[in-house]
Design a protein around this motif. Structure first.
Motif, PDB file in Angstrom:
ATOM      1  N   VAL A  11      31.306   9.755  62.888  1.00  0.00           N
ATOM      2  CA  VAL A  11      29.935   9.440  63.301  1.00  0.00           C
ATOM      3  C   VAL A  11      29.367  10.542  64.177  1.00  0.00           C
ATOM      4  CG1 VAL A  11      28.537   7.841  64.653  1.00  0.00           C
ATOM      5  CG2 VAL A  11      30.260   6.962  63.070  1.00  0.00           C
ATOM      6  N   GLY A  12      30.173  11.021  65.116  1.00  0.00           N
ATOM      7  CA  GLY A  12      29.708  12.093  65.990  1.00  0.00           C
ATOM      8  C   GLY A  12      29.377  13.360  65.229  1.00  0.00           C
ATOM      9  N   SER A  13      30.200  13.689  64.243  1.00  0.00           N
ATOM     10  CA  SER A  13      29.926  14.882  63.435  1.00  0.00           C
ATOM     11  C   SER A  13      28.644  14.730  62.639  1.00  0.00           C
ATOM     12  CB  SER A  13      31.110  15.145  62.502  1.00  0.00           C
ATOM     13  OG  SER A  13      30.868  16.285  61.689  1.00  0.00           O
ATOM     14  N   SER A  14      28.447  13.543  62.062  1.00  0.00           N
ATOM     15  CA  SER A  14      27.223  13.305  61.285  1.00  0.00           C
ATOM     16  C   SER A  14      25.989  13.343  62.188  1.00  0.00           C
ATOM     17  CB  SER A  14      27.308  11.956  60.572  1.00  0.00           C
ATOM     18  OG  SER A  14      28.416  11.917  59.699  1.00  0.00           O
ATOM     19  N   MET A  15      26.084  12.693  63.350  1.00  0.00           N
ATOM     20  CA  MET A  15      24.956  12.685  64.272  1.00  0.00           C
ATOM     21  C   MET A  15      24.609  14.082  64.737  1.00  0.00           C
ATOM     22  SD  MET A  15      23.665   9.703  64.608  1.00  0.00           S
ATOM     23  CE  MET A  15      22.703   9.996  66.086  1.00  0.00           C
ATOM     24  N   LYS A  16      25.618  14.922  64.904  1.00  0.00           N
ATOM     25  CA  LYS A  16      25.365  16.290  65.338  1.00  0.00           C
ATOM     26  C   LYS A  16      24.480  17.013  64.332  1.00  0.00           C
ATOM     27  CE  LYS A  16      28.443  19.312  64.491  1.00  0.00           C
ATOM     28  NZ  LYS A  16      29.701  20.083  64.462  1.00  0.00           N
ATOM     29  N   TRP A  17      24.796  16.876  63.057  1.00  0.00           N
ATOM     30  CA  TRP A  17      24.007  17.558  62.034  1.00  0.00           C
ATOM     31  C   TRP A  17      22.628  16.936  61.879  1.00  0.00           C
ATOM     32  CZ3 TRP A  17      25.361  22.150  60.922  1.00  0.00           C
ATOM     33  CH2 TRP A  17      26.719  22.521  60.918  1.00  0.00           C
TER      34      TRP A  17
END
Length: 205
Positions: A11-17
């Protein structure tokens, strides 16, 4: 790796992008607008019309634009300028490309007798009561007085609404910041707490 940790990392990786994408879109649009977009008349008209119709800030912009228009229109009529000349100057002084286009179209209609002077205010770009106030003027002298009175009222209303908007948006911005901080804390805390049982088992071994 615990399942909850894997989910939070994803989730954190997706939110970052997602966040980086939104920032990039806003940045590119801002560069395009100030470099090229505002020089395109059709885009300026659409942007200024949207600025008047957008929720919350739209009524504030509408009142401020109408106040400038009525104020300059009254000054031009009082100086002896014709109605059409006064409308043209007042439209430019309003500082809104959509208003300029609307008033220009109205001038063309009034010149051939298809519209009256008060019909210029028959538009969602202006407050609904502006046309009514202009129509009840019995003489040019009274029309100037009415326009000056209307301009003063619109100025007061725009400032009052702007202050109310600022008072309303302040607590909302604080809530948004606190909510974002809470999400970040949870994204950090959940993986850490899920690692604790694993670390405890390894220490015991």
């Amino acid at each position: 790796t615990p399942e909850a940790t894997t989910i939070m990392i994803g989730v954190g990786s997706s939110m970052k992008w997602v966040i980086l994408g939104l920032v990039a879109v806003i940045l590119l649009w801002t560069i395009y607008w100030f470099a090229f977009g505002r020089r395109v008349p059709r885009l300026r008209v659409k942007a200024d019309a949207w600025a008047i119709r957008v929720p919350l800030l739209g009524p504030i912009n509408q009142m401020a634009t109408a106040a400038r228009f009525a104020d300059v229109l009254a000054a031009c009529l009082a100086s002896g300028m014709t109605e059409l000349e006064s409308l043209e100057v007042a439209a430019r002084a309003a500082g809104n490309a959509a208003v300029v286009r609307h008033v220009t179209a109205h001038i063309a209609k009034q010149r051939i007798g298809e519209a009256t002077f008060a019909d210029v205010a028959d538009s969602p770009l202006f407050p609904w009561n502006l046309k009514n106030r202009m129509e009840i003027a019995p003489s040019p002298r009274h029309l100037v007085a009415i326009l000056r009175d209307v301009a003063a009222v619109f100025h007061k209303k725009s400032r009052r609404r702007l202050n109310a908007f600022a008072e309303r948006i302040g607590p909302l911005s604080e809530i948004v910041v606190l909510a974002a901080a809470g999400v970040v804390i949870l994204m950090i805390a959940i993986p850490v707490t899920t690692f604790i049982p694993t670390m405890t088992e390894q220490i015991n071994l």
